[in-house]
Enzyme design. Structure first.
Site, PDB file in Angstrom:
ATOM      1  NE  ARG A   1      -3.539  -2.483   2.282  1.00  0.00           N
ATOM      2  CZ  ARG A   1      -4.448  -2.872   3.145  1.00  0.00           C
ATOM      3  NH1 ARG A   1      -4.792  -2.091   4.141  1.00  0.00           N
ATOM      4  NH2 ARG A   1      -5.031  -4.049   3.016  1.00  0.00           N
TER       5      ARG A   1
ATOM      6  CB  SER B   1      -8.079  -2.351   2.923  1.00  0.00           C
ATOM      7  OG  SER B   1      -9.013  -2.919   3.774  1.00  0.00           O
ATOM      8  CG  HIS B   2      -8.423   0.262   6.651  1.00  0.00           C
ATOM      9  ND1 HIS B   2      -7.734  -0.869   6.307  1.00  0.00           N
ATOM     10  CD2 HIS B   2      -7.620   0.965   7.462  1.00  0.00           C
ATOM     11  CE1 HIS B   2      -6.550  -0.850   6.905  1.00  0.00           C
ATOM     12  NE2 HIS B   2      -6.460   0.255   7.615  1.00  0.00           N
TER      13      HIS B   2
ATOM     14  CG  ASP C   1     -12.852  -2.596   4.512  1.00  0.00           C
ATOM     15  OD1 ASP C   1     -13.722  -3.323   3.999  1.00  0.00           O
ATOM     16  OD2 ASP C   1     -11.659  -2.923   4.612  1.00  0.00           O
TER      17      ASP C   1
ATOM     18  CG  ASP D   1     -10.934  -4.374   0.994  1.00  0.00           C
ATOM     19  OD1 ASP D   1     -11.267  -3.726   2.007  1.00  0.00           O
ATOM     20  OD2 ASP D   1     -10.184  -5.361   1.042  1.00  0.00           O
TER      21      ASP D   1
ATOM     22  CG  ASP E   1     -11.425  -6.896   3.801  1.00  0.00           C
ATOM     23  OD1 ASP E   1     -11.737  -5.703   4.029  1.00  0.00           O
ATOM     24  OD2 ASP E   1     -10.250  -7.284   3.638  1.00  0.00           O
ATOM     25  NE  ARG E   2     -10.140  -3.344   8.040  1.00  0.00           N
ATOM     26  CZ  ARG E   2      -9.273  -2.707   8.791  1.00  0.00           C
ATOM     27  NH1 ARG E   2      -9.696  -1.785   9.643  1.00  0.00           N
ATOM     28  NH2 ARG E   2      -7.997  -2.963   8.705  1.00  0.00           N
TER      29      ARG E   2
ATOM     30  CB  THR F   1      -2.239  -8.633  13.286  1.00  0.00           C
ATOM     31  OG1 THR F   1      -2.510  -8.450  14.667  1.00  0.00           O
ATOM     32  CG2 THR F   1      -3.024  -7.638  12.458  1.00  0.00           C
TER      33      THR F   1
ATOM     34  CE  LYS G   1     -10.373  -7.527   7.234  1.00  0.00           C
ATOM     35  NZ  LYS G   1      -8.942  -7.671   6.937  1.00  0.00           N
TER      36      LYS G   1
HETATM   37  C1  VG1 Z   1      -4.903  -3.958   9.958  1.00  0.00           C
HETATM   38  C2  VG1 Z   1      -5.640  -4.714  11.028  1.00  0.00           C
HETATM   39  C3  VG1 Z   1      -5.574  -6.202  10.755  1.00  0.00           C
HETATM   40  C4  VG1 Z   1      -6.118  -6.488   9.344  1.00  0.00           C
HETATM   41  C5  VG1 Z   1      -5.369  -5.656   8.335  1.00  0.00           C
HETATM   42  C6  VG1 Z   1      -5.911  -5.809   6.944  1.00  0.00           C
HETATM   43  O1  VG1 Z   1      -3.549  -4.316   9.966  1.00  0.00           O
HETATM   44  O2  VG1 Z   1      -5.130  -4.411  12.296  1.00  0.00           O
HETATM   45  O3  VG1 Z   1      -6.289  -6.896  11.739  1.00  0.00           O
HETATM   46  O4  VG1 Z   1      -5.972  -7.839   9.028  1.00  0.00           O
HETATM   47  O5  VG1 Z   1      -5.452  -4.273   8.683  1.00  0.00           O
HETATM   48  O6  VG1 Z   1      -7.250  -5.451   6.874  1.00  0.00           O
HETATM   49  P1  VG1 Z   1      -2.429  -3.406  10.657  1.00  0.00           P
HETATM   50  O7  VG1 Z   1      -1.125  -4.077  10.329  1.00  0.00           O
HETATM   51  O8  VG1 Z   1      -2.568  -2.042  10.088  1.00  0.00           O
HETATM   52  O9  VG1 Z   1      -2.744  -3.419  12.106  1.00  0.00           O
HETATM   53  V1  VG1 Z   1      -7.829  -4.710   5.489  1.00  0.00           V
HETATM   54  O10 VG1 Z   1      -9.487  -4.655   5.593  1.00  0.00           O
HETATM   55  O11 VG1 Z   1      -6.954  -3.329   5.514  1.00  0.00           O
HETATM   56  O12 VG1 Z   1      -7.329  -5.726   4.280  1.00  0.00           O
HETATM   57 CO    CO Z   2     -10.421  -4.278   3.878  1.00  0.00          CO
END
Ligand code: VG1
Ligand code: CO
Length: 560
Positions: free
Chosen positions: A24, A116-117, A288, A290, A292-293, A357, A389
């Site tokens: 990213r 993602s988010h 979110d 994409d 998945d959340r 994680t 997810k």
């Molecule tokens: C975060 C979350 C983690 C999740 C990851 C991807 O990672 O804490 O639980 O699996 O995002 O989610 P990090 O390393 O920033 O804590 V997503 O929906 O961004 O694919």
């Molecule tokens: Co996501």
């Protein structure tokens, strides 16, 4: 006409190391000459000989640069010997939809275009990740190989003049230097919707949502936050389940998410929380970028922590036809996730796993038939129907639980706590901090908590005293392939089971984000306010980590 493969000379870019879930970076980084090409070439090469003649799935969350990147992937894949690509129309596929498509089509993998988010748009983030043939995010060994290739890359292969229109569903056949190559542009939602219909009892849910079964319609507010789920939400909740148009909002996927930060939590989904707080809805949910959340809230915005959400779904799995049919295997959660699901697992006599994680760590356990339901505190919930997810799946699971119990969300939670006790949980995020001091903070804290005299120490705050039972930097050995992941987060476990966890985010595109997780279990006192109950432990965590000193922050950016 036969198209020719061009070999383009290139040089490595630094820092193309996939994080928790893919690479990213800012759009401006991805659009540098050859940047995206290098990374995609590395993904393709990491597949080795299996790539030739393979099928890959390509799609993303519709953010800025998705369409261009998807077209580029078509040209690179054609040149690298891939036989067939399944591409979401306009480059759109949710992350769970990609996972489902890879599995249904027995593809070699998929390239997911998403950050993602993280916010989208020309000034914000883009991302690329690879999912393997089980449909899940590539494991560490694979992403390490991708990274290694990016550091040595000298050339990439491209069919420059391949003409492609991904705005229309249909199949196009090409001849690439004498070899056939097919691009099938597919409807973005059809396969996923069919998959959900196999898992849940849509007829029953429709009667419940419309009020035919109960006499009053389920009042829901589903907020797609201008992310990819918009199209899926409309088809599932409006067309299939018969909800009214006003039940869904922000359902047009936009390249910049309409300026929203598509992260379904209490801070960034404030609009949803404020609306549901007024009391007119039975359930509120957001996803979110994409898809998945998920965040679930009940009437009057009663907040369901993702850790509790996982535990409740685990308790009621029999409400979902998929589990009636396939049975219930073990459960799992990521290490920082509160351990509410462990209690359900214990009661049901199931294995419960604690993994680092990132969803990639659940895949092996699912493939081995030992895991059917898992989650993360970061608003991730899902099952072994795919290897990601799945936000919409989680909402359908919750509606199934509501239908099954005939209860509202707050009552479901309160009853759950009365049986199992409650894990109070909060997460503080300190976003966009300077990297060096954060690394120093983690190093210093690791030293402190792994010193021999740390175990047995007592800390007091707000009239409560906690005695350290164990402290480490979490490491995990995969029970299936025995691969080891080290340095997955600092954790302090106290005698009463309460925990402090500190780790640095692996999904940011610049700087550092510190995550502080607090988890405290109460058997009897289950109706308190989390912020009050956890205050003493938060203060202790700030003291031990010296977070304010290192980061210069007196308050987090996001509190969950
Ligand atoms: C975060 C979350 C983690 C999740 C990851 C991807 O990672 O804490 O639980 O699996 O995002 O989610 P990090 O390393 O920033 O804590 V997503 O929906 O961004 O694919
Ligand atoms: Co996501």
């Amino acid at each position: 006409m036969s198209l020719t493969v061009e070999i383009v000379t290139t040089k490595p870019y630094e820092g193309q190391k996939p994080g928790t879930s893919g690479l990213r970076k800012k759009v401006k980084v991805f659009t540098q000459p050859n940047y995206t090409e290098n990374f995609v070439q590395a993904i393709l090469e990491a597949n080795g000989a299996a790539l030739v003649g393979s099928t890959l799935v390509v799609g993303g969350d519709g953010r800025f640069y998705c369409k261009e990147a998807a077209e580029l992937i078509v040209r690179l894949s054609a040149a690298n010997g891939v036989s067939k690509l399944l591409v979401g129309q306009n480059g759109i596929l949710s992350t769970p939809a990609v996972s489902s498509l890879i599995r249904h089509n027995k593809a070699l993998g998929g390239i997911v275009l998403t950050a993602s988010h993280n916010p989208g748009g020309p000034e914000n983030d883009f991302g690329i990740k690879f999912n393997c043939e089980n449909g899940g995010p590539a494991p560490d060994a694979f992403t390490n190989l991708i990274y290694k290739i990016t550091t040595e890359i000298k050339q990439y292969k491209l069919v420059r003049n391949l003409q492609i229109d991904i705005t229309k569903v249909g199949v196009t056949l090409y001849d690439i230097a004498g070899k056939p190559f097919t691009v099938e542009v597919i409807d973005s939602v059809a396969n996923y919707v069919r998959h959900m219909e196999e898992i849940f009892d849509f007829a029953k849910l429709k009667d419940f949502v419309s009020g035919k079964a109960t006499g009053k319609p389920l009042k829901m507010r589903i907020d797609a936050m201008n992310g990819v789920t918009g199209s899926y939400v409309r088809e599932i909740f409006l067309n299939r389940l018969g909800a009214t148009e006003s039940s869904v909002v922000h359902t047009t996927p936009l390249p910049d998410f309409g300026g929203l930060h598509p992260d379904p939590n209490l801070t960034y989904a404030k609009d949803l929380v404020d609306t549901v707080a007024q009391g007119d809805y039975d359930i509120g949910a957001a996803f979110d970028g994409d898809g998945d959340r998920n965040m679930i809230i009940g009437s009057k915005a009663f907040f369901v922590t993702p850790s509790d959400s996982l535990a409740v779904i685990a308790h009621y799995l029999e409400a979902i036809p998929y589990f009636q049919k396939n049975g219930v295997q073990g459960f799992a959660r990521s290490m920082p996730t509160a351990s509410a699901v462990d209690l359900v697992g214990r009661k049901l006599g199931k294995e419960v796993f604690e993994v680092p994680t990132g969803w990639k760590y659940f895949g092996n356990l699912m493939d081995a038939g030992r895991l059917c339901l898992c989650g993360e505190e970061s608003f991730g919930t899902g099952s072994n129907h795919i290897r990601e997810k799945d936000g919409i799946w989680a909402v359908l699971a919750w509606i199934s639980v509501m239908q099954h119990t005939g209860k509202g969300i707050e009552d479901i939670l309160k009853q759950h706590w009365s049986v199992y006790g409650r894990n109070y949980f909060t997460r503080y995020d300190y976003e966009e901090c300077a990297s060096d001091p954060c690394n120093e903070m983690v190093a210093t804290m690791e030293k402190t908590i792994t010193a021999p005299e740390f175990v047995g120490k007592s800390y007091s705050s707000g009239g409560k005293t906690y005695k350290v039972k164990k402290a480490d930097n979490f490491s995990y050995t995969d029970p299936v392939d025995k691969s080891v992941a080290t340095k997955q987060g600092l954790r302090i476990v106290f005698e009463d089971g309460s925990r402090i966890v500190v780790r640095l985010s692996g999904t940011g595109s610049s700087g550092a984000t510190v995550r502080l997780y607090i988890d405290s279990y109460e058997k009897e006192n289950v109706l308190g306010q989390a912020s009050v109950m956890l205050k003493p432990l938060i203060d202790i965590a700030l003291e031990i980590s010296q977070l304010p000193k290192f980061t210069g922050r007196n308050a987090p950016t996001v509190i969950t």
